[in-house]
Design a protein around this motif. Structure first.
Motif, mmCIF file in Angstrom:
data_model
loop_
_atom_site.group_PDB
_atom_site.id
_atom_site.type_symbol
_atom_site.label_atom_id
_atom_site.label_comp_id
_atom_site.label_asym_id
_atom_site.label_seq_id
_atom_site.Cartn_x
_atom_site.Cartn_y
_atom_site.Cartn_z
ATOM 1 N N MET A 1 0.899 -1.158 0.010
ATOM 2 C CA MET A 1 -0.100 0.096 0.039
ATOM 3 C C MET A 1 0.770 1.375 0.016
ATOM 4 N N ALA A 2 0.473 2.258 -0.915
ATOM 5 C CA ALA A 2 1.341 3.480 -0.808
ATOM 6 C C ALA A 2 0.451 4.741 -0.520
ATOM 7 N N LEU A 3 0.981 5.183 0.486
ATOM 8 C CA LEU A 3 0.031 6.513 1.062
ATOM 9 C C LEU A 3 0.886 7.728 1.161
ATOM 10 N N HIS A 4 -0.084 8.860 0.787
ATOM 11 C CA HIS A 4 0.554 9.981 0.937
ATOM 12 C C HIS A 4 0.932 10.609 2.373
ATOM 13 N N PRO A 5 1.709 11.256 2.640
ATOM 14 C CA PRO A 5 2.302 11.742 4.017
ATOM 15 C C PRO A 5 1.218 12.539 4.653
ATOM 16 N N VAL A 6 0.032 12.314 4.558
ATOM 17 C CA VAL A 6 -0.995 13.229 5.460
ATOM 18 C C VAL A 6 -1.814 12.440 6.343
ATOM 19 N N ALA A 7 -2.203 13.235 7.405
ATOM 20 C CA ALA A 7 -3.006 12.480 8.433
ATOM 21 C C ALA A 7 -4.459 11.436 7.997
ATOM 22 N N GLU A 8 -4.703 11.821 6.925
ATOM 23 C CA GLU A 8 -5.905 11.001 6.411
ATOM 24 C C GLU A 8 -5.450 9.554 6.062
ATOM 25 N N SER A 9 -4.255 9.326 5.921
ATOM 26 C CA SER A 9 -3.664 8.073 5.460
ATOM 27 C C SER A 9 -3.779 7.118 6.585
ATOM 28 N N VAL A 10 -3.857 7.682 7.849
ATOM 29 C CA VAL A 10 -3.791 6.690 8.729
ATOM 30 C C VAL A 10 -5.193 6.098 9.108
ATOM 31 N N PRO A 11 -6.320 6.577 8.741
ATOM 32 C CA PRO A 11 -7.611 5.841 8.982
ATOM 33 C C PRO A 11 -7.851 5.193 7.600
ATOM 34 N N ARG A 12 -7.093 5.464 6.449
ATOM 35 C CA ARG A 12 -7.290 4.696 5.341
ATOM 36 C C ARG A 12 -6.375 3.095 5.488
ATOM 37 N N ALA A 13 -5.276 3.542 6.001
ATOM 38 C CA ALA A 13 -4.414 2.212 6.352
ATOM 39 C C ALA A 13 -5.296 1.520 7.104
ATOM 40 N N ARG A 14 -5.911 1.812 8.206
ATOM 41 C CA ARG A 14 -6.836 0.983 9.200
ATOM 42 C C ARG A 14 -7.951 0.229 8.371
ATOM 43 N N ARG A 15 -8.721 0.980 7.622
ATOM 44 C CA ARG A 15 -9.612 0.422 6.796
ATOM 45 C C ARG A 15 -9.305 -0.716 5.735
ATOM 46 N N TRP A 16 -8.120 -0.398 5.290
ATOM 47 C CA TRP A 16 -7.429 -1.501 4.452
ATOM 48 C C TRP A 16 -7.296 -2.541 5.035
ATOM 49 N N PHE A 17 -6.485 -2.577 6.290
ATOM 50 C CA PHE A 17 -6.244 -3.683 6.902
ATOM 51 C C PHE A 17 -7.398 -4.275 7.376
ATOM 52 N N ARG A 18 -8.331 -3.834 8.119
ATOM 53 C CA ARG A 18 -9.372 -4.517 8.397
ATOM 54 C C ARG A 18 -10.214 -5.333 7.191
ATOM 55 N N LYS A 19 -10.243 -4.840 6.148
ATOM 56 C CA LYS A 19 -10.754 -5.656 4.946
ATOM 57 C C LYS A 19 -9.733 -6.838 4.535
ATOM 58 N N PHE A 20 -8.514 -6.707 4.701
ATOM 59 C CA PHE A 20 -7.609 -7.474 4.444
ATOM 60 C C PHE A 20 -7.840 -8.829 5.322
ATOM 61 N N ILE A 21 -7.994 -8.598 6.624
ATOM 62 C CA ILE A 21 -7.857 -9.499 7.702
ATOM 63 C C ILE A 21 -9.269 -10.073 7.805
ATOM 64 N N ALA A 22 -10.417 -9.357 7.543
ATOM 65 C CA ALA A 22 -11.801 -9.908 7.615
ATOM 66 C C ALA A 22 -12.146 -11.392 7.213
ATOM 67 N N PRO A 23 -11.409 -11.821 6.026
ATOM 68 C CA PRO A 23 -11.975 -13.325 6.045
ATOM 69 C C PRO A 23 -11.281 -14.446 6.806
ATOM 70 N N TYR A 24 -10.440 -14.019 7.549
ATOM 71 C CA TYR A 24 -9.681 -14.948 8.198
ATOM 72 C C TYR A 24 -9.891 -15.208 9.585
#
Length: 126
Positions: A1-24
Motif C-alpha cells: 500500500m502506498a500512502l501520501h504523508p498526510v493525516a488522512e492516510s492513517v484511517p485509510r491504512a486501518r480500513r484497508w487492513f480490516r478489509k484484508f484480515i476480515a475473511p480470516y
C-alpha cells in the motif's frame, strides 16, 4: 500500500487492513493489529523527511501464524527510538505502544531508501 504523508492516510491504512484480515479466523484481537499499524503509519508520516515528494509504503503479510508489518518512509533509521515521555507530554508514545503490542520490532535501512520499521505479532492466525 502506498500512502501520501498526510493525516488522512492513517484511517485509510486501518480500513484497508480490516478489509484484508476480515475473511480470516484471527487468534488475537484485530484492534491490537490496527493500533500497531496506526502508530507505525503515524510515525512514518510525522518523522519522514525529504526534499522531494514522497510516500509511505506499508506492507503486511502472514508469516506462519504471525502478522508482519513493514512501514517505509524517507526518514533516517537512527532517528527511530523509544522515548520516555512525561505524563503531561502529548506525543512520544507511539513506539512504546508498538513495543507493548508486538512480539518483536526493529528498524533499519529501507530497500526504498530511508527507514523501515517492521514488527511482528505472533498468533494472529489460528
Amino acid at each position: 500500500m502506498a500512502l501520501h504523508p498526510v493525516a488522512e492516510s492513517v484511517p485509510r491504512a486501518r480500513r484497508w487492513f480490516r478489509k484484508f484480515i476480515a475473511p480470516y479466523d484471527q487468534g488475537c484481537p484485530v484492534e491490537d493489529c490496527v493500533l500497531l499499524i496506526s502508530e507505525l503509519v503515524t510515525n512514518a508520516i510525522v518523522h519522514g523527511k525529504s526534499d522531494e515528494p514522497w510516500i509511505v509504503r506499508v506492507r503486511w503479510f502472514r508469516v506462519g501464524a504471525s502478522l508482519r508489518v513493514e512501514v517505509h518512509n524517507p526518514g533516517l533509521p537512527e532517528n527511530v527510538r523509544l522515548r520516555c515521555p512525561e505524563a503531561d507530554d502529548s506525543h512520544g508514545r507511539g513506539l512504546l505502544l508498538v513495543d507493548f503490542i508486538a512480539d518483536s520490532w526493529h528498524t533499519g535501512a529501507s530497500r526504498f531508501g530511508g527507514t523501515v520499521v517492521s514488527s511482528e505479532i505472533a498468533g494472529v492466525w489460528q
